[in-house]
Design an enzyme around this catalytic site. Sequence first.
Site, mmCIF file in Angstrom:
data_model
loop_
_atom_site.group_PDB
_atom_site.id
_atom_site.type_symbol
_atom_site.label_atom_id
_atom_site.label_comp_id
_atom_site.label_asym_id
_atom_site.label_seq_id
_atom_site.Cartn_x
_atom_site.Cartn_y
_atom_site.Cartn_z
ATOM 1 N N ASP A 159 -0.926 1.044 -4.512
ATOM 2 C CA ASP A 159 -0.287 0.404 -5.652
ATOM 3 C C ASP A 159 1.193 0.164 -5.355
ATOM 4 O OD1 ASP A 159 -0.189 -0.302 -8.585
ATOM 5 O OD2 ASP A 159 1.184 1.408 -8.593
ATOM 6 N N GLU B 76 -0.952 -3.585 -2.092
ATOM 7 C CA GLU B 76 -0.466 -4.490 -3.127
ATOM 8 C C GLU B 76 0.981 -4.766 -2.737
ATOM 9 O OE1 GLU B 76 -0.390 -4.781 -7.982
ATOM 10 O OE2 GLU B 76 0.270 -2.909 -7.062
#
Length: 699
Positions: free
Chosen positions: A348, A385
């Site tokens: 993330d 990401e």
Amino acid sequence: MRSHDFDTSPVHTVESGAPAPLGATIRPGGVNFSVFSKDASHVELVLFDDPGGQPPTRVIPLEASRHRTYHYWHAFVPDLTIGQIYGFRAHGPDAPERGLRFDGRKVLIDPYGRAVAVPEGYDRDAARRPGDNAAVAMKSVVADPTRYDWGSDRPLCRPMAETVIYELHVRGLTQHPSSGVAADKRGTYAGLIEKIPYLEDLGITAVELLPVFQFDPYDAPAGRVNYWGYQPISFFAPHHAYSSQSNPLAVLDEFRDMVKALHRAGIEVILDVVFNHTTEGGSDGPTLSYRGLANDFYYILENDKSRYADFTGVGNTLNANHPIVRRLIRDSLRYWVTEMHVDGFRFDLASILSRDEAGRPLPNPPVLWDIESDPVLAGTKLIAEAWDAAGLYQVGSFIGDAWHEWNGKFRDDVRQFVTGAGGAVSLVATRLLGSPDIYGHEAREAEQSINFVTCHDGFTINDLVSYDHKHNEANGEGNRDGANDNFSWNCGVEGPTSEAGIEALRNRQIKNLFALEMLSAGTPMLLMGDEVRRTQQGNNNAYCQDNDISWFDWRLLERHADLHRFVKTLNAFRQRRDVLGIGTLTLNELLQRARIEWHGVKLNQPDWSEHSHSLAFTLHSLASRFLLHCILNAYWEPLTFDLPPVPVASGGQWRRCIDTALESPHDIEPWQSAPAVDQAIYEVQPRSVVLVALALPGK
């Protein structure tokens, strides 16, 4: 604290112990504890008989002269074993201006703890307020991760060229009463096991689990919970609430039972991991672990050290390239691979891992190279990401040779093409080819691009074709949260409708989106429930919605059986094609060897103009097994396209495998039963995708 709370047994009963390994480690005759804290004046190891114990049953002072080596505080405590509940108290300066935030009254979980016990009366706010919080604090639990029989199980190491990812939420998959899972197993790892036959039948090859590291569900607006789990407090402990059992150690075995069962079905396990921040928040956040042990080591601080740098949008940023945090991250990843057998990680806001201690982007971030070059992690899937909340966007430029990337441009360009936006034809063509404009400068495989149209963060695929605007009122933030630019189109009515024509159009648009994703070069990722039109009622930021908005309603499987069949058949078609995965071809080599011909309504006359809404292409498979001819019509009227002539030597005919304008089961048909196309032209209906194929002789 009262004097009788302290350990008053003879001093030799608690030995000095060793600084390595960090955490709580079972040794013959007892447990060794070790924790890092540079500026603490003294540390206490506190033991409990139950998670809500007050006061601690035993407090063991760690003296610098006997229990400190360098900046590590350690002790060997005889006669302790697995299941012992414990925590630390670290005493030192409360000097925010120096970056120090010690509070000796707070119980801190072990950064390396393998399990977490959460009392029934857990109180996040008590870790903010002055005073003792022992009765209501999360606590660590001594565990022995080696006590599990894996049998012959190992990470699967499936090639990316064969991978289809399914992003799911452990709780959301089975929490709805319609799941058919017993009430005591709904929303758990054990509940997920019961749905493995469904996942296997759907044709996905990997599940990407939203965060399963222990997180604080109360890190959310008042009256709501943190459902997604992007508020970690432990990087080693699986989230306790996803276990069907109350024993804080049972969660370890239940998680591993799930992994082993998924592996038996040929499905890999990828974890969505959050190494960019913790649930301790900003300057007014709770003291739960890292803040109370070494605040200035674990977090990036501003020049005014009382303030936290916030590149994450949630109050703090982990200092990922500091040696102490680098080691924590690598040790965590190693643990999940070696002891929990996971197959990969999706990072993330991974761009934060490229920032230095001052928050500046580094050209060669040490922590990213640590991860990539670690032999224990070799073969593990690494997905980034590649952006953060402060504007650092690294899609196509993320460091390293092994990282795959969420391709946000694929999502946006495919959405715009399908909605009929102008200027999108050339963009969608580029995305179909694996995004060479983004990845062509690297000698990497086509699967470097993780192609997705939807994910947890944003509209579901149903809502993408049902809403022009977000509807996040249920989040309690005045509909200000969530993205405003969704590239969505409601097909004429905002939200649910009984109009058959609009429903048919929405169904067709969803099939178009799935077809484009699954036919593109790259690694596809599907969102849980999209295959049955799961809706979040227009909410595109359902992070705090632990209810019907977020759960998989299994009644949709019958209601939208046609779409489920479409996706299942599409997955099977992708798995048999030989467009990708030939040897070790890079994207550039693939495109150089591939024979791709672009067309418009007339052969070899593609229309790349701003006003074009259609495109066709012919693809010769690399192994010369078949020809594919794909037609994309995002225009709002039917268009008649020329089909390429069938090679005389083939002795065959084009077969219509996909036409999203047709009713099920004719919208997609397996190769063996696909009907022949007798004409040299094909009328493609408005807003639809057509794929015809031709098997070549001897193949």
